[in-house]
Design an enzyme around this catalytic site. Structure first.
Site, PDB file in Angstrom:
ATOM      1  N   GLU A 270       0.881  -1.175   0.000  1.00 48.76           N
ATOM      2  CA  GLU A 270       0.000   0.000   0.000  1.00 48.76           C
ATOM      3  C   GLU A 270       0.910   1.214   0.000  1.00 48.76           C
ATOM      4  O   GLU A 270       1.342   1.678   1.050  1.00 48.76           O
ATOM      5  CB  GLU A 270      -0.877   0.015   1.257  1.00 48.76           C
ATOM      6  CG  GLU A 270      -1.848  -1.134   1.367  1.00 48.76           C
ATOM      7  CD  GLU A 270      -3.074  -0.951   0.488  1.00 48.76           C
ATOM      8  OE1 GLU A 270      -3.231   0.114  -0.150  1.00 48.76           O
ATOM      9  OE2 GLU A 270      -3.885  -1.893   0.440  1.00 48.76           O
TER      10      GLU A 270
ATOM     11  N   CYS B 286      -2.309   9.377   2.165  1.00 51.02           N
ATOM     12  CA  CYS B 286      -1.939   8.745   0.887  1.00 51.02           C
ATOM     13  C   CYS B 286      -2.965   9.114  -0.177  1.00 51.02           C
ATOM     14  O   CYS B 286      -2.654   9.150  -1.363  1.00 51.02           O
ATOM     15  CB  CYS B 286      -1.843   7.239   1.051  1.00 51.02           C
ATOM     16  SG  CYS B 286      -3.287   6.523   1.824  1.00 51.02           S
TER      17      CYS B 286
HETATM   18  P1  NAD Z   1       7.990   5.264   4.828  1.00 52.20           P
HETATM   19  O1  NAD Z   1       8.043   4.499   3.549  1.00 52.20           O
HETATM   20  O2  NAD Z   1       9.106   6.147   5.165  1.00 52.20           O
HETATM   21  O3  NAD Z   1       7.836   4.221   6.059  1.00 52.20           O
HETATM   22  C1  NAD Z   1       6.775   3.314   6.133  1.00 52.20           C
HETATM   23  C2  NAD Z   1       7.180   2.120   6.995  1.00 52.20           C
HETATM   24  O4  NAD Z   1       8.127   1.317   6.286  1.00 52.20           O
HETATM   25  C3  NAD Z   1       7.862   2.506   8.306  1.00 52.20           C
HETATM   26  O5  NAD Z   1       7.457   1.610   9.290  1.00 52.20           O
HETATM   27  C4  NAD Z   1       9.343   2.352   7.983  1.00 52.20           C
HETATM   28  O6  NAD Z   1      10.141   2.107   9.099  1.00 52.20           O
HETATM   29  C5  NAD Z   1       9.313   1.156   7.051  1.00 52.20           C
HETATM   30  N1  NAD Z   1      10.422   1.108   6.085  1.00 52.20           N
HETATM   31  C6  NAD Z   1      10.944   2.125   5.387  1.00 52.20           C
HETATM   32  N2  NAD Z   1      11.894   1.676   4.539  1.00 52.20           N
HETATM   33  C7  NAD Z   1      11.965   0.342   4.713  1.00 52.20           C
HETATM   34  C8  NAD Z   1      12.752  -0.695   4.134  1.00 52.20           C
HETATM   35  N3  NAD Z   1      13.672  -0.455   3.204  1.00 52.20           N
HETATM   36  N4  NAD Z   1      12.555  -1.969   4.551  1.00 52.20           N
HETATM   37  C9  NAD Z   1      11.624  -2.243   5.480  1.00 52.20           C
HETATM   38  N5  NAD Z   1      10.857  -1.299   6.074  1.00 52.20           N
HETATM   39  C10 NAD Z   1      11.022  -0.026   5.693  1.00 52.20           C
HETATM   40  O7  NAD Z   1       6.600   6.073   4.809  1.00 52.20           O
HETATM   41  P2  NAD Z   1       6.083   7.244   5.764  1.00 52.20           P
HETATM   42  O8  NAD Z   1       6.858   8.480   5.513  1.00 52.20           O
HETATM   43  O9  NAD Z   1       5.947   6.752   7.156  1.00 52.20           O
HETATM   44  O10 NAD Z   1       4.584   7.444   5.217  1.00 52.20           O
HETATM   45  C11 NAD Z   1       4.240   8.250   4.127  1.00 52.20           C
HETATM   46  C12 NAD Z   1       4.118   7.426   2.856  1.00 52.20           C
HETATM   47  O11 NAD Z   1       3.238   6.322   3.040  1.00 52.20           O
HETATM   48  C13 NAD Z   1       3.514   8.232   1.713  1.00 52.20           C
HETATM   49  O12 NAD Z   1       4.184   7.903   0.525  1.00 52.20           O
HETATM   50  C14 NAD Z   1       2.065   7.764   1.683  1.00 52.20           C
HETATM   51  O13 NAD Z   1       1.426   7.941   0.442  1.00 52.20           O
HETATM   52  C15 NAD Z   1       2.235   6.311   2.020  1.00 52.20           C
HETATM   53  N6  NAD Z   1       1.003   5.733   2.562  1.00 52.20           N
HETATM   54  C16 NAD Z   1       0.294   4.873   1.758  1.00 52.20           C
HETATM   55  C17 NAD Z   1      -0.899   4.352   2.223  1.00 52.20           C
HETATM   56  C18 NAD Z   1      -1.725   3.427   1.359  1.00 52.20           C
HETATM   57  O14 NAD Z   1      -2.608   2.784   1.898  1.00 52.20           O
HETATM   58  N7  NAD Z   1      -1.489   3.342   0.062  1.00 52.20           N
HETATM   59  C19 NAD Z   1      -1.372   4.677   3.498  1.00 52.20           C
HETATM   60  C20 NAD Z   1      -0.613   5.541   4.287  1.00 52.20           C
HETATM   61  C21 NAD Z   1       0.577   6.063   3.809  1.00 52.20           C
END
Ligand code: NAD
Length: 516
Positions: A270, A304
């Site tokens: 997601e 998102c």
């Molecule tokens: P992020 O990608 O920085 O982090 C999300 C999660 O993934 C965190 O728990 C982080 O620690 C983990 N993570 C990051 N890199 C990783 C890796 N290489 N391996 C494993 N885990 C990893 O996102 P954020 O800044 O917390 O949130 C904002 C983003 O999330 C925006 O792009 C938004 O659109 C997206 N988002 C999408 C949805 C959806 O349902 N499509 C919902 C909410 C947020």
């Protein structure tokens, strides 16, 4: 707690968080539970101040959590699904009982205005209700069998341990989407929340632990792992994680997806969106403006599903942008605990830098900032970031418009023909949410048709954000293709077995094959 122009202090927010955590059943956390430079830092975006330093899970602890969850799986998978539903029912009761505590924590930690924070918590209880109903409806199909005296059917079984990675901007709802469904499907959950929102995670974990104890379910059905991406990477690589449900940026999905695929694990992604609304000449402009402003400026542009691109017919573009700019002028930016505030803080300085950079790029591409983009309350809270949401008129859909900047910027583009509007709409790498504002049924239906919006969510006369849990949630292209929450999204959390049963005395082969 104070007015939009006033802000609570970090100390007041720490006291508030401590109280709400205690009420949710989390034991006392020392302010420096982890020495400086280690663990994770819980900050509040309201002031930018540090609330707590918390220890991060070690590799050994992460491994032990998965081992325990796997053992719990062996027990839980044989518990009938309606009885598994009883656990989720109890969780829903506890979430309702503590909805104000949780909403306060969401506001302190993610900066959402209180009403949106409460909405997020209610979404969790909605999800529990849905999952409890689901626990009696995990239906398989019976198919017509071509062989006499045979029955062909499919059955659905628990899959295994579900790893859940969540983003900062929906710190609790996305956990509930996954956890409520995973538990009724028979899967324990190992959760790694965003390192930016550990406190809400501790509260949810404590409430679920209570629900587990109250219903006599296996204690290891839920394991919380605080930490950074390295913990997420461990879960991505661990073959005992049968499903990894990962919510976050496209950048994260690009790293996690291939790692899970390399071990043939199941991944539910997601990821980011770049959501657009098409506004046609027949649209009800007052309703349209209300829909646009909530979707574009709500949650300070940090959903998102936030509306990031407006594709307006050239005949109404000036009138519509004027109305939007006027509405933006009324938005109160400030203390998210104040009922008059509609826009709280950005999560941190990184988001602000990304916003500034995007606005500079838009200007360089010939864009005009019609309103917003400036910082507020810097004198009161120099370490926090409050900005006025921006509206930018763009001459074309340039690279910066095609990228997701996780901040409140609404780009306005114009179109002449409906085909042109659709081409602009679909001309981005992401495919999460979309909408059309029109009173022309032909336009609405074309938008929803196979050659219309290419997104996972396509709406008519409402904005791109604020989905209900009953539908499947997710998007296409770089958004990752996953579906969570309602409809038949539960299937991702289960394993399907196709069963052919021969109750005759003969052994006819399929396709009329004879053998010996
Ligand atoms: P992020 O990608 O920085 O982090 C999300 C999660 O993934 C965190 O728990 C982080 O620690 C983990 N993570 C990051 N890199 C990783 C890796 N290489 N391996 C494993 N885990 C990893 O996102 P954020 O800044 O917390 O949130 C904002 C983003 O999330 C925006 O792009 C938004 O659109 C997206 N988002 C999408 C949805 C959806 O349902 N499509 C919902 C909410 C947020």
């Amino acid at each position: 707690m104070s007015t939009p122009a006033q802000l609570p202090s970090t100390e007041e927010l720490r006291d508030l968080a401590a109280d709400r955590l205690r009420r949710c059943g989390v034991g006392t956390i020392g302010e420096d539970a982890a020495p400086e430079g280690t663990g994770i830092t819980a900050r509040t975006p309201l002031t930018g101040g540090v609330l707590y330093r918390l220890p991060a899970a070690t590799t050994e602890e992460a491994d032990a959590a998965v081992t325990a969850a796997e053992a719990a799986f062996r027990e839980w998978r044989t518990v009938p699904a309606p009885r598994r539903g009883a656990l989720v029912k109890r969780l829903g009761e506890l979430l309702t009982e503590h909805q104000d505590d949780l909403a306060d924590l969401v506001t302190v930690e993610a900066g959402k205005i209180r009403s949106e924070a409460l909405g997020e918590v209610r979404e969790m209880t909605d999800m529990c209700d849905f999952a409890v109903g689901l626990s009696r409806q995990l239906y398989g199909r019976t198919m017509a069998c071509e062989r006499p005296g045979h029955r062909l059917a499919e059955t659905w079984h628990p899959l295994g341990v579900a790893g859940v990675l969540t983003a900062f901007n929906f710190p609790v709802a996305v956990w509930a989407w996954n956890t409520a469904v995973a538990l009724v499907c028979g899967d324990p959950v190992v959760w790694k929340p965003s390192e930016q929102t550990p406190l809400t995670a501790l509260a949810c974990d404590a409430l679920l632990a209570r629900a587990i104890a109250d219903t006599g379910a296996p204690a290891a059905l839920h394991r919380l792992l605080l930490g950074g991406r390295e913990i997420g990477e461990l879960l991505a690589d661990d073959p005992r994680i049968a499903l990894l449900s990962a919510t976050g940026s496209v950048r994260m999905g690009r790293q996690v997806g291939p790692r899970v695929a390399a071990r043939f694990g199941r991944c539910l992604l997601e990821l980011g969106g770049n959501n657009a609304a098409v506004v046609t000449p027949s649209a009800d402009l007052d309703l349209t403006v209300r829909g646009i402003v909530f979707s574009a400026a709500g949650t300070a542009g940090q959903r998102c599903t936030t509306l990031r691109r407006l594709i307006v017919h050239e005949d109404i573009a000036d009138r519509l942008t004027e109305k939007i700019a006027h509405a933006y002028g009324q938005l109160r930016v400030g203390n998210p605990f104040d009922a008059a505030t509609l826009v709280g803080p950005l999560i941190g300085p990184g988001a602000h830098a990304a916003m500034d950079k995007a606005l500079d790029a838009a200007r360089a591409d010939g864009g005009t900032v019609l309103t917003g983009g400036d910082r507020r309350l810097a004198d009161l809270a120099p370490d926090a970031v409050y900005v006025r949401p921006a509206v930018v008129r763009m001459p074309a859909q340039t690279a910066i418009v095609r990228a997701e900047t996780f901040a409140p910027i609404l780009y306005v583009l114009t179109y002449r023909t409906f085909d042109e509007a659709l081409a602009l709409h679909n001309g981005v790498p992401q495919g999460l949410s979309s909408s059309i504002f029109t009173r022309d049924q032909r336009e609405a239906e074309r938008f929803l048709a196979a050659d219309g919006s290419d997104c996972g969510i396509a709406n008519v006369n409402i904005g791109t954000s604020g989905a209900e849990i009953g539908g499947a949630f997710g998007g296409e292209k770089e958004t990752g293709g996953g579906r969570e929450s309602g409809s038949d999204a539960w299937r991702s959390y289960m394993r399907r077995a196709t069963n052919t049963v021969n109750y005759s005395d003969a052994l006819p082969l399929a396709q009329g094959v004879t053998f010996g």
